[in-house]
Structures are given as structure tokens and as C-alpha cells.
Design a protein around this motif. Structure first.
Motif, short mmCIF file in Angstrom:
data_model
loop_
_atom_site.label_atom_id
_atom_site.label_comp_id
_atom_site.label_asym_id
_atom_site.label_seq_id
_atom_site.Cartn_x
_atom_site.Cartn_y
_atom_site.Cartn_z
N PHE A 91 0.89 -6.89 3.49
CA PHE A 91 0.74 -7.01 2.23
C PHE A 91 -0.11 -5.92 1.79
CE2 PHE A 91 -2.21 -10.05 4.22
CZ PHE A 91 -3.27 -9.50 4.12
N PRO A 92 -0.16 -5.34 0.64
CA PRO A 92 -1.31 -4.32 0.12
C PRO A 92 -2.66 -4.64 0.13
CG PRO A 92 0.03 -5.09 -1.62
CD PRO A 92 0.68 -5.86 -0.78
N ASP A 93 -3.47 -4.18 1.18
CA ASP A 93 -4.70 -4.37 0.99
C ASP A 93 -5.62 -3.30 0.40
OD1 ASP A 93 -7.04 -5.69 1.95
OD2 ASP A 93 -6.72 -5.14 4.20
N LEU A 94 -5.74 -3.19 -0.82
CA LEU A 94 -6.26 -2.20 -1.66
C LEU A 94 -7.75 -2.58 -2.39
CD1 LEU A 94 -3.09 -0.60 -3.25
CD2 LEU A 94 -4.21 -0.19 -0.95
N GLY A 95 -8.39 -3.76 -2.13
CA GLY A 95 -9.55 -4.17 -2.66
C GLY A 95 -9.59 -5.11 -3.77
N PHE B 270 -6.96 -4.72 -7.06
CA PHE B 270 -5.82 -5.14 -6.91
C PHE B 270 -5.35 -6.57 -6.16
CE2 PHE B 270 -6.07 -0.40 -6.70
CZ PHE B 270 -5.52 -0.07 -7.74
N LYS B 271 -6.54 -7.34 -6.41
CA LYS B 271 -6.48 -8.62 -5.87
C LYS B 271 -5.20 -9.37 -6.10
CE LYS B 271 -8.75 -11.23 -3.03
NZ LYS B 271 -9.20 -10.82 -1.38
N ASP B 272 -4.91 -9.45 -7.37
CA ASP B 272 -3.78 -10.14 -7.93
C ASP B 272 -2.32 -9.76 -7.12
OD1 ASP B 272 -5.45 -11.41 -9.80
OD2 ASP B 272 -4.64 -10.13 -11.29
N GLY B 273 -2.28 -8.59 -6.94
CA GLY B 273 -1.07 -8.10 -6.44
C GLY B 273 -1.14 -8.72 -4.82
N GLU B 274 -2.35 -8.56 -4.29
CA GLU B 274 -2.39 -9.00 -2.79
C GLU B 274 -2.23 -10.46 -2.62
OE1 GLU B 274 -6.15 -9.44 0.53
OE2 GLU B 274 -6.31 -7.81 -1.12
N GLU B 275 -2.43 -11.26 -3.58
CA GLU B 275 -2.15 -12.82 -3.60
C GLU B 275 -1.03 -12.96 -3.91
OE1 GLU B 275 -4.44 -14.95 -2.65
OE2 GLU B 275 -6.01 -13.51 -2.04
N GLN B 276 -0.44 -12.34 -4.62
CA GLN B 276 1.09 -12.40 -4.98
C GLN B 276 1.85 -12.11 -3.53
OE1 GLN B 276 2.56 -10.00 -8.22
NE2 GLN B 276 4.59 -10.74 -7.84
N ALA C 272 -8.01 2.10 3.29
CA ALA C 272 -9.50 2.03 3.34
C ALA C 272 -9.77 3.20 2.37
CB ALA C 272 -9.79 2.27 4.67
N TYR C 273 -9.12 4.30 2.10
CA TYR C 273 -9.73 5.20 1.28
C TYR C 273 -9.28 4.74 -0.20
CZ TYR C 273 -8.80 9.46 -1.78
OH TYR C 273 -8.83 10.43 -2.67
N ILE C 274 -8.44 4.21 -0.40
CA ILE C 274 -8.16 3.59 -1.91
C ILE C 274 -9.24 2.45 -2.13
CG2 ILE C 274 -6.53 2.22 -3.50
CD1 ILE C 274 -5.64 5.25 -2.78
N ARG C 275 -9.83 1.73 -1.19
CA ARG C 275 -10.75 0.67 -1.47
C ARG C 275 -12.23 1.44 -1.57
NH1 ARG C 275 -8.27 -1.87 3.18
NH2 ARG C 275 -9.80 -1.21 4.41
N GLY C 276 -12.31 2.67 -1.26
CA GLY C 276 -13.55 3.33 -1.12
C GLY C 276 -14.41 3.05 -0.18
N GLU C 277 -13.76 2.88 1.01
CA GLU C 277 -14.78 2.67 2.30
C GLU C 277 -14.77 4.07 3.15
OE1 GLU C 277 -13.14 -2.23 2.46
OE2 GLU C 277 -12.74 -0.69 3.99
N ARG C 278 -13.80 4.75 2.78
CA ARG C 278 -13.95 6.28 3.50
C ARG C 278 -13.26 7.09 2.76
NH1 ARG C 278 -10.03 6.48 8.79
NH2 ARG C 278 -10.67 8.50 8.28
N PRO C 279 -13.67 8.42 3.10
CA PRO C 279 -13.05 9.73 2.31
C PRO C 279 -11.53 9.82 2.68
CG PRO C 279 -14.63 10.52 4.24
CD PRO C 279 -14.47 8.83 4.25
N ASN C 280 -10.91 10.87 2.14
CA ASN C 280 -9.57 11.17 2.58
C ASN C 280 -9.87 12.34 3.73
OD1 ASN C 280 -10.29 13.76 1.43
ND2 ASN C 280 -8.96 13.45 -0.38
N MET C 281 -8.75 12.95 4.00
CA MET C 281 -8.82 13.72 5.50
C MET C 281 -9.61 14.94 5.35
SD MET C 281 -5.11 15.57 5.51
CE MET C 281 -5.51 16.71 6.99
N TYR C 282 -9.85 15.27 3.95
CA TYR C 282 -10.65 16.45 3.75
C TYR C 282 -12.22 16.15 3.29
CZ TYR C 282 -6.23 18.84 3.90
OH TYR C 282 -5.10 19.41 4.44
#
Length: 747
Positions: A660-664, A667-673, A731-741
Motif C-alpha cells: 500500500f502507499p506508505d506516504l505519511g 495521505f493517511k486516507d489513501g493508505e487506509e483505503q 521516506a523522501y515523501i514523508r520527509g524522513e530523508r533527502p533525495n539522492m542529491y
């Protein structure tokens, strides 16, 4: 007494006699002096009178029968050829192709020359490779993307007799090139630097290090791509001079005026054969193999060539003639496959989502991702409310809804695919393609005939919903290897060329994951696809073409005369038969498909990292290699490659334990759906199994059991590569880590 000794002797001739494969050869070498050259002699073969002496003549009489039979066979063969040519009334070139496959060519040499001139003049050929000799170019073509350099003129004694009056080199008149040494500077070496805006990848240099046909290894190619692109941040080992590994450059405009130095005219050689159409008339298309039964195309109509301008001279960072748009085509319910492709785009490309607002004076051209949705089965026509229905579907899909967030509206767009509208938007075929609509699904010459539906059925995307799910025409996506949506795959083969020709940009298959910023690929203005593993054929899973180009005109007119077949193997024949492969460059698959050669049992003596022996290893990493994904992470996955193609596997989840999409929280509603949908599917499967044992229907209390049913069985001890990449992007979308740059997403 007859003296059998020779009257003269030559040590050279005796040596040839000793090495002669047969004692009664019909020819013998004769050495003649060359005027003006005292140290060398010209060796020619002359008839050997030896076999006709009395002794040899007696032997010849004994072998006269087999000799006469052989001469008779040759005579019969030549007679059959002459008779067939006179009766059939067609050229030899129309019947046979040097590749052994039916020829596809419908353009004359004059038009092929015009296509080459248009593409070169428009800046779409940034290469020093020569124009093929078969094109027969008779004048030097100015190349505005090559730096000036004196043309190389071969001395007359080294010129091929078949190349008379033919020019193969283009003459550079463009900017100078400054090759970049891209590295992270200490102490900021935790992440690689973004590519320099306006930089260009030199494909000639990449081919030098990565060409499979020249014995280059994928592993070594990736090292060059990694170091030359500055992706080895903080991990560069001391080596010898690495200047040869620099493949990214900037164009530095110069004010010098290039002077074209043309080769001196050459007289036609008497050794070059000419096909005579009429008495005294030379065939201008000699050597080209025309499609059997087809007429030559009328003179191709092309617009004026484009004007190439280096990035530093553009008034804005985005060139309107070179839009930075990634295209992707999708049919059926939205799943984790396009979801991960979009996440990889956000994680690697310079979209600016790490900034609060995109600056008005930005020096970088901001890329966009256009996801084209075909809402129904490939053989149906969208209904009038298809756009509204598409967005309703996207809003209700947990995998798609996150990308409708306002934060992504400037870089991700969903667009409705309509086959009729798209084909009508191609000027080259809009008036003729309907004659082929019943055979529109053509793949490599294999046509899937689609039955005509009634008026009601052809105006609704749900028209085939009541048909058998296994019916080929009603499939919506590939749910397993046994229910493969072949029609959608064939439609996507055509869609990629349509989209790139109409809008420009780069097409990506939906089973593609981006691995680095493509800035320098956008800077290279030519068209490209990549190599089909070990074969000299195209794979168009990645396709770059320029908008409304001469190459596109050629491809669509040729495809129209060949059943609108856009299978990669067929497109390879189009380009090869017309000698236009240089205009659609076949890049090494190491750049986009680094595991392919290994999966076909090549280069396993020195494989790249990771080592996949089959594409399924991406989803089910073998135990002996299963420590790598977690230990190395994204940085250890084919580092240096621009993307990874996992070749279908639409039915395999990237992350079985968290499918499932795990984006924080946003986007909780979509995750629960998505979790609820998984519970329902699991419960339905469990109830169906229980009912089959009892001989009854499934239980009615599904909703009451949803909360008690777990979503998954838990993580594996060793996570697979697909799982690690999905969780890294999320994890990048959740704000827990930066992107590759090293950039953090700014909400």
C-alpha cells in the motif's frame, strides 16, 4: 632427351607453388614493376598454362564429365534468373534484402539525403560518426552542434572506388566543448552534486566505453558513467588520469566563422557498377532495397530546419523546441507500478519540490511528467465523460491520489489517451490510417484482429465489462503471466512514437525506475532508444524523439506502408533499410537496462552490482545476494545508470508486506483505503476457500471481519531490492530523508 627443368626460376613463385592448395591451380601469380616505386611490385593472377600441358590435359579428359555437369548447372541457374527478371518485370533489389527479412523501404535516396540534411542542420546529430556511404551525400553538410575542425581528406590512393563523389563527414560550425570534472567538494561529499544546467552528454564518448559489440563490459561502463557524472561522491578511488572518462560538456559559443572546406571533386570510377534503367540512364537509387509491391513515396515535405542554440544563449532555460517532458502510457487500474515510476521521478529529477516556490530566475529547465491514461480496454473508444471519469478513478485510487496533491501539480500531469484523436494529430498519416483500423494492433507483422462493436459498445469505456475477463479484447492490464494484456502492449508500441512526434520529449515504459538526473541527456539534442541486449536492434522502452522532426516523418510514412507496425524489431528494420540508424542512436543498454545481458547469460564473469541472473531477482532477491539491498540501498543499485527496466512483472508487488502507499499522515486516507482493499481481498480469498470445502457460498459478514484480519504476514528478514527502493522513495515523501542529491522535500 626432353629436359623437364624450368627455363627460369623464381623463389617467390616456388613458395606460392608449395603453398598452393591444389597442384593444378588455374591461375598463377605474376609480379609486375610499379612505375616510380622501386621497392614494391604489383601482384596479379594470370591464367596458368600448366594444366594444359599434355600430362595435365590427359587428367582433364578423365575429369571432363564432372566439369561439364558443373558448367551446365551454372548455365541453368543464370538462365532461370534472367527469365524470372524478364517475366516478373521487377527489380532484383525489390525481391531480396541483405538482412534476409522482407524490405521495408519506401523512400528514395534523394529523400533520405533530405532527411539527413534536415536533422543535421537542426542540431539533432551531435556526433562525429560519418553519414553512411549508402546515403550518397555529394556535398558537405554543416553541423551546428560540432565544434569546428579541419575536415579529414583522404589521399586519392586510399579512397574506395565505390565512394566516388560521396561525402560522409559533416563539417562542424558550432560551439566549442568544455568537458567537466564533476565532483562533490569536501567536506560536502555526502551527496553528489546536481548536473550543471545546460550540460550535454557526449554520446560518442559513452559509446567508446560502453559499446557491447566492441567487447565493453556493463560493469566498466557504469564506472565511467558514475565517475564522469560525479556520482561517486566521497568514494572515488585513486586511479590514473581520468580525463578520458569525462563525457559531460558545456557548449562555449565562439564568434569565429567556420569555413567549409569541401573535398576535391572526384571522377566516377569505371570499376563501380551502375544499374541502367534505360539506355544511358543511371539508377539514382542503386543499392537501396525497396519494399516489395510498394510504390516509392512522393517527395517528402519538410519544414525549415530548426536553429540550434547552445543553452547559454537561450533567453529562458527551457527550449520550446526541446520540451522536457517524460511520457508514460498506462491502461487499467492504477497500481504500484506507475506509482513507483512517479516516485522515482520526484526522487531523482530537478523538479524544484525541495523549494517553497520555483524561482522566476531559475537557471534550470523544470521537467514535467505526463502520465497518459487509457481508461478502458485498448480496443474500445472513450465515452464523452471519459476525462471526468478518469479523474474520479484517480481520486479513488490510493496509488494515484497522492499525485493529485497541489504540491505536485506543476510537475505531474494526468492526461487522457484517445487513439483516434492522437492519430488524427499526426499530419503524416491522419488522412490514411483509418484504412488500417481493423488491423491496427500489429506487432512484428502479427496482427490481432479486433471485432467491430455496435454503436453503443464503441462509445463506452465500460462496453466490454460484461464479457469474459479472459477475453483478449476486454483485458485491463496484466494481472498475471497467463492473462497478459497484449493489446495494450501493442498500443503502447505505437503510442510512444505518436507522443514523441507530436509533443517532443522522452517516453518511458511503465516498468521503468529513474536512477539519476537526466539533465545532460536532455542537453543532447539527438533522438535515441537503446540496444536490445546482445542484438543490434532497438528497445524502445526508452525513446527520445524531437517534435515534428524529419525522422518522425520518415518513421510514420514508412510504418503506414508497413501496416502501422511499431514493434521495436520492425522499427529496427525501418532504420536499417534506410540507413538512418545514426539519426536514432542505439545507446548501450547499460545506461537504462543494466541487468539485461546478465539475464541472457552474457558477461557473468564480471557482472555489475547487483548481480541479477533473471529479472525476477529484483522482486525476489536470491538468498546468497540478499544482504546487498539493505546494506547498500539505493546508492548500490546499478550506480551510474540513468534508469532501470524490470521488464513487466506487473502482477508482482514491490513490497508484499506493505503493499500500500506508505506516504505519511498527509495521505493517511489513501493508505487506509488500500489497507481495507487488501483485507477484503484476503478475506474474500479465505472465505472462498472455506466455502469450497463446505460446498456453500462465501460468508456474508465480510465487513465485521475486516478489522480483525491482518494486512500482511510481516516483513521478510532480508528485504528484496524492489522493497528497498519503494521504501526509500516513500521516506523522501514523508520527509524522513533527502533525495539522492541531499535535498529535502519542502511542503
Amino acid at each position: 632427351m626432353n629436359n623437364e627443368l624450368p627455363s627460369h626460376s623464381s623463389a617467390i613463385e616456388e613458395k606460392f607453388e608449395r603453398h598452393r592448395s591444389h597442384p593444378s591451380a588455374w591461375t598463377r601469380p605474376l609480379l609486375l614493376p610499379i612505375p616510380g616505386v622501386r621497392t614494391r611490385r604489383l601482384r596479379i593472377l594470370v591464367p596458368n598454362a600448366g594444366p594444359f600441358n599434355p600430362l595435365h590435359a590427359a587428367r582433364l579428359r578423365r575429369r571432363r564429365g564432372p566439369l561439364l555437369v558443373g558448367l551446365a548447372c551454372i548455365a541453368v541457374f543464370l538462365t532461370v534468373i534472367l527469365v524470372s527478371k524478364s517475366v516478373g518485370g521487377s527489380d532484383w533489389s525489390e525481391q531480396y534484402s541483405s538482412t534476409g527479412e522482407p524490405p521495408t523501404l519506401v523512400f528514395r535516396r534523394e529523400d533520405l539525403q533530405r532527411i539527413w540534411k534536415w536533422e543535421v542542420a537542426s542540431g539533432h546529430y551531435p556526433s562525429h560518426d560519418p553519414i553512411p556511404l549508402q546515403i550518397g551525400m555529394t556535398e558537405t553538410v554543416v553541423n551546428p552542434v560540432l565544434p569546428p575542425r579541419p575536415p579529414s581528406i583522404k589521399p586519392s590512393r586510399y579512397r574506395s572506388p565505390g565512394a566516388v563523389n560521396v561525402v560522409t563527414e559533416t563539417h562542424g560550425s558550432g560551439a566549442n566543448r568544455i568537458y567537466l570534472d564533476i565532483q562533490s567538494q569536501p567536506p560536502s561529499v555526502a551527496y553528489p552534486p546536481r548536473p550543471v544546467p545546460g550540460s550535454v552528454a557526449d554520446m560518442d564518448e559513452i559509446m567508446k566505453h560502453c559499446h557491447f559489440s566492441q567487447g565493453k563490459y556493463v560493469r566498466d561502463c557504469l564506472e565511467v558513467l558514475r565517475i564522469g557524472g560525479g556520482l561517486d561522491n566521497g568514494e572515488r578511488m585513486r586511479r590514473d588520469n581520468l580525463d578520458d572518462w569525462k563525457y559531460i560538456y558545456l557548449e562555449q559559443p565562439n564568434n569565429s566563422t567556420a569555413t567549409i572546406i569541401s573535398p576535391p571533386p572526384r571522377q566516377p570510377s569505371a570499376q563501380r557498377p551502375a544499374v541502367m534503367k534505360k539506355k544511358g540512364e543511371v539508377d539514382p537509387d542503386e543499392g537501396l532495397v525497396k519494399k516489395r509491391g510498394a510504390e516509392w513515396e512522393s517527395q517528402v515535405v519538410l519544414s525549415s530546419p530548426l536553429r540550434h542554440r547552445p543553452a547559454s544563449t537561450l533567453p529562458e532555460p527551457c527550449d520550446p523546441e526541446n520540451p522536457r517532458v517524460y511520457h508514460m502510457f498506462w491502461t487499467g487500474p492504477f497500481t504500484d507500478k506507475p506509482y513507483l515510476a512517479l516516485l522515482s521521478f520526484l526522487y531523482t529529477q530537478n523538479t524544484g519540490i525541495h523549494l517553497r516556490d520555483w524561482p522566476s530566475d531559475a537557471k534550470v529547465c523544470r521537467p514535467q511528467f505526463w502520465l497518459w491514461i487509457n481508461p478502458g480496454p485498448a480496443a474500445t473508444v472513450p465515452n464523452p465523460s471519459a476525462v471526468r471519469d478518469m479523474f474520479n478513478m484517480l481520486k479513488n485510487s490510493p496509488w494515484a491520489a497522492p499525485f493529485l496533491h497541489p504540491r505536485f501539480k506543476d510537475v505531474i500531469q494526468f492526461k487522457l489517451w484517445n487513439t483516434t484523436e492522437q492519430l488524427d494529430g499526426i499530419p503524416e498519416i491522419k488522412d490514411e490510417w483509418r484504412a488500417l483500423q481493423e488491423s491496427l494492433f500489429n506487432s512484428g507483422g502479427h496482427i490481432i484482429s479486433v471485432k467491430k462493436k455496435n454503436a453503443t459498445a464503441t462509445t463506452s469505456v465500460n462496453a466490454t465489462s460484461s464479457t469474459d475477463e479472459d477475453d483478449l479484447e476486454s483485458r485491463l492490464g496484466s494481472k498475471s503471466s497467463s492473462s497478459y494484456d497484449r493489446l495494450s502492449v501493442i498500443l503502447s508500441d505505437m503510442a510512444r512514437f505518436v507522443l514523441c512526434h507530436r509533443f517532443g520529449g522522452i517516453y518511458l515504459d511503465a516498468d521503468t525506475i529513474l536512477l539519476r538526473d537526466w539533465e545532460e541527456l536532455w542537453g543532447w539534442k539527438g533522438a535515441f532508444a537503446y540496444r536490445w541486449s546482445r542484438l543490434d536492434k532497438y528497445n524502445t522502452a526508452v525513446l527520445r524523439m524531437n517534435k515534428n522532426s524529419a525522422l518522425g516523418t520518415f518513421l510514420f510514412r514508412t510504418a503506414l506502408k508497413n501496416g502501422l507496425d511499431f514493434h521495436p524489431m520492425t522499427v529496427s528494420r525501418y532504420a536499417a533499410d534506410a540507413h538512418l540508424e545514426g539519426l536514432l542512436l542505439r545507446l548501450p543498454d547499460a545506461m537504462f537496462d543494466s541487468a539485461w545481458l546478465n539475464t541472457e547469460n552474457f558477461q557473468r564473469d564480471r557482472p555489475p552490482q547487483p548481480y541479477f541472473t533473471e529479472f525476477g531477482d529484483f522482486f525476489d532477491t536470491p538468498v546468497q545476494n540478499s544482504a546487498a539491498p539493505q546494506a547498500l540501498g539505493f546508492r548500490g543499485f546499478f550506480r551510474g545508470a540513468y534508469s532501470y527496466h524490470f521488464h513487466n512483472f506487473w502482477w508482482k508487488p514491490f513490497d508484499p508486506a506493505r503493499n500500500f502507499p506508505d506516504l505519511g499522515p498527509r495521505f493517511k486516507d489513501g493508505e487506509e483505503q488500500a489497507k481495507a482493499a487488501l483485507r477484503r481481498a484476503a478475506l474474500a480469498e479465505k472465505a472462498a476457500a472455506a466455502a469450497s470445502l463446505r460446498g456453500k457460498t462465501a460468508a456474508d459478514d465480510v465487513d465485521s471481519a475486516l478489522q480483525d484480519l491482518p494486512v500482511s504476514v510481516g516483513d521478510k528478514r532480508d528485504l528484496d531490492w524492489s522493497t528497498v527502493l519503494k521504501r526509500t522513495f516513500e521516506a523522501y515523501i514523508r520527509g524522513e530523508r533527502p533525495n539522492m542529491y541531499g535535498e529535502w522535500l519542502a511542503w
